[in-house]
Design a protein around this motif. Sequence first.
Motif, short mmCIF file in Angstrom:
data_model
loop_
_atom_site.label_atom_id
_atom_site.label_comp_id
_atom_site.label_asym_id
_atom_site.label_seq_id
_atom_site.Cartn_x
_atom_site.Cartn_y
_atom_site.Cartn_z
N GLY A 1 0.81 -1.19 0.00
CA GLY A 1 0.00 0.00 0.00
C GLY A 1 0.85 1.26 0.00
N SER A 2 0.23 2.39 -0.25
CA SER A 2 0.93 3.67 -0.35
C SER A 2 1.45 4.14 1.01
N PHE A 3 2.54 4.86 0.99
CA PHE A 3 3.14 5.50 2.17
C PHE A 3 3.44 4.50 3.28
N THR A 4 4.07 3.40 2.91
CA THR A 4 4.37 2.36 3.90
C THR A 4 5.83 1.93 3.89
N ASP A 5 6.67 2.55 3.04
CA ASP A 5 7.99 1.94 2.82
C ASP A 5 9.16 2.63 3.52
N ASN A 6 8.89 3.47 4.51
CA ASN A 6 10.01 4.10 5.20
C ASN A 6 10.74 3.13 6.14
N THR A 7 10.04 2.12 6.60
CA THR A 7 10.65 1.13 7.49
C THR A 7 11.06 -0.11 6.69
N ALA A 8 12.30 -0.51 6.84
CA ALA A 8 12.81 -1.67 6.11
C ALA A 8 12.22 -2.96 6.67
N THR A 9 11.97 -3.91 5.79
CA THR A 9 11.48 -5.23 6.19
C THR A 9 12.69 -6.13 6.49
N ALA A 10 12.65 -6.84 7.61
CA ALA A 10 13.76 -7.73 8.00
C ALA A 10 13.51 -9.13 7.43
N TYR A 11 14.07 -9.38 6.26
CA TYR A 11 13.87 -10.66 5.59
C TYR A 11 14.85 -11.71 6.11
N THR A 12 14.47 -12.97 5.95
CA THR A 12 15.34 -14.10 6.28
C THR A 12 15.70 -14.84 5.00
N ALA A 13 16.52 -15.86 5.11
CA ALA A 13 16.92 -16.66 3.94
C ALA A 13 15.76 -17.53 3.43
N GLN A 14 14.69 -17.64 4.20
CA GLN A 14 13.52 -18.37 3.72
C GLN A 14 12.63 -17.49 2.85
N ASP A 15 12.94 -16.20 2.81
CA ASP A 15 12.19 -15.25 1.97
C ASP A 15 12.89 -15.14 0.63
N MET A 16 12.15 -15.39 -0.44
CA MET A 16 12.74 -15.38 -1.78
C MET A 16 11.72 -14.86 -2.79
N ARG A 17 12.24 -14.33 -3.89
CA ARG A 17 11.38 -13.83 -4.95
C ARG A 17 11.80 -14.46 -6.27
N PHE A 18 10.83 -14.68 -7.16
CA PHE A 18 11.07 -15.40 -8.41
C PHE A 18 10.90 -14.49 -9.62
N THR A 19 11.76 -14.68 -10.62
CA THR A 19 11.60 -14.08 -11.94
C THR A 19 11.99 -15.12 -12.98
N THR A 20 11.62 -14.88 -14.23
CA THR A 20 11.97 -15.81 -15.30
C THR A 20 12.43 -15.06 -16.54
N LYS A 21 13.19 -15.75 -17.36
CA LYS A 21 13.64 -15.22 -18.65
C LYS A 21 13.91 -16.42 -19.56
N GLY A 22 13.06 -16.62 -20.54
CA GLY A 22 13.22 -17.80 -21.38
C GLY A 22 13.07 -19.07 -20.56
N ASN A 23 14.06 -19.95 -20.67
CA ASN A 23 14.03 -21.21 -19.91
C ASN A 23 14.73 -21.10 -18.56
N ASP A 24 15.16 -19.89 -18.21
CA ASP A 24 15.86 -19.70 -16.94
C ASP A 24 14.92 -19.17 -15.87
N PHE A 25 15.06 -19.72 -14.69
CA PHE A 25 14.27 -19.36 -13.52
C PHE A 25 15.24 -18.78 -12.49
N TYR A 26 14.89 -17.61 -11.95
CA TYR A 26 15.76 -16.96 -10.97
C TYR A 26 15.06 -16.95 -9.61
N ALA A 27 15.75 -17.46 -8.62
CA ALA A 27 15.29 -17.40 -7.24
C ALA A 27 16.22 -16.45 -6.50
N VAL A 28 15.71 -15.26 -6.16
CA VAL A 28 16.53 -14.26 -5.47
C VAL A 28 16.26 -14.39 -3.99
N ILE A 29 17.29 -14.81 -3.25
CA ILE A 29 17.15 -15.08 -1.81
C ILE A 29 17.50 -13.81 -1.04
#
Length: 514
Positions: A401-429
């Motif tokens: 939501g809007s006006f919520t990003d001044n405080t950083a989120t404390a992520y762990t190694a179990q938190d990951m985000r995915f992207t793809t490009k062609g046949n490649d899959f990226y898991a950003v930890i």
Amino acid sequence: MKKYIYLIFTLVLCASCQSIDKRSYNIDSVASPQGTEVFQPDWKNIAENYRFPEWFADAKFGIFIHWGVYSVPAYDNEWYSRNMYQEGHHAYKHHIATWGAHDKFGYKDFIPLFKAEKFNAEEWVKLFKEAGAKYVVPVAEHHDGFSMYDSDLNEWNAVNMGPKKDIIGLLKKATEKEGLIFGLSTHRAENAWFYNGGMRFPSDVQDTTISLYGRRYDNEKYTEDFAREWLTHTYELIDKYEPKLIWFDWTVNNPILMPYFNKFMAYYYNNSLDWGENVVVNTKQGYPTDVQVWDVERGKSGKMMQFPWQTDTSVGKKSWSYIDGEENKSPEQIVHDLIDIVSKNGNLLLNIGPRADGTITDEQKEVLLSIGKWLKINGEAIYGTRCWKKFGEGNTEPTKGSFTDNTATAYTAQDMRFTTKGNDFYAVILNWSDNGILIKSLDKEAIADARILDISLLGSDEKINWKQTDEGLKIFFPEKKPCEYAYSFKISFDKKVGEHLKSEAVNEVMKHGA
């Protein structure tokens, strides 16, 4: 009596503003100067003909620039020009204590002090390119009504006074020279009412010959006459600078302005056909997300979106423009936000606020260069990617939501985000783990029709150990970290794995928030 006097001033001012010189801009037509009129000012027509640019979907990261007369007082935030005329506001008190009474020293009197004597467009853009940005969006005109470009319609501009330079023209030239995409923002809609507080006590705003101070309407009130003026100024920006992106603030969804905004979109998109370019419009709310790009200020979508969208936020936590005593976000927080946004089909437009003399603070430079350092290693997992059928995994709840990003989120190694490009899959930890990570979304059943050919960690030459399990794909980290903040595993398959989410209920987000 006070209200009666205010009404008289307003009526006199409106009468003086109706003689605007339209020059050659025919705002009753949406046809381009070459006669192209494929697009018409209705959402159904635009949705049938508009295509989101590949360059925008590929770029992912842009730089926003808030720089103008408001950078001179360098106090509070970029709304100084309004707040200095709001009786009782701390900016009002600061102005009297620092600069004097408002009828002796008003906002217009900052203009001669805005010299931009150290401004170097090429140096700025080289810095932005080093930061990894792919597009640049300077503010062409903020709510204060001062045009940072060579305007034939607004005498209060940076060529006539202040810097005595076409700031927008110089930035366009430097941006395109470096191979980046040039856009701009215009906030002229808000100028109509921005200075109205100065009509309630002795100030220079009561001099109705000063067109810088707009219509002095009540808050967010508009008229057809002003809407036509606004559209004329917007046509001028399109014709003079041919931006590939135009960003707008919130009040363009006003019922009076909306029909004229639809004309703007049709005119802009018709021009883009003549240019042979695909272009982007950004608004915050009120318009369908299939005719322009939805923008979230200082926040993010909480879910993956069907159509491209964008976060606009700033390095600084307190202000969009330069102020004394600013507190800046860390590069880690911004990189984490970028990753989260991209995994949900979005872009990040990150703002910096230069000083009045045209220099960028060392602190903000360091943030930009640190982001660029991360992107040089991990950019393959960001640029040109598309989202997967889900944006990621993890138990940590990010802000939304809007006006919520001044405080950083404390992520762990179990938190990951995915992207793809062609046949490649990226898991950003989003954090490091000496024990490895388990990608539950890539269990044997999920990828039964595809075979893993290789797994590597971007920026590392070390061999990556991994194994496929019924619970998911187990990947072990190498001994050395290749970078800071987040770590991108590239998983190469012999075919594409899954598809981009196509059925997201975007309208639900627009109704109920991100």
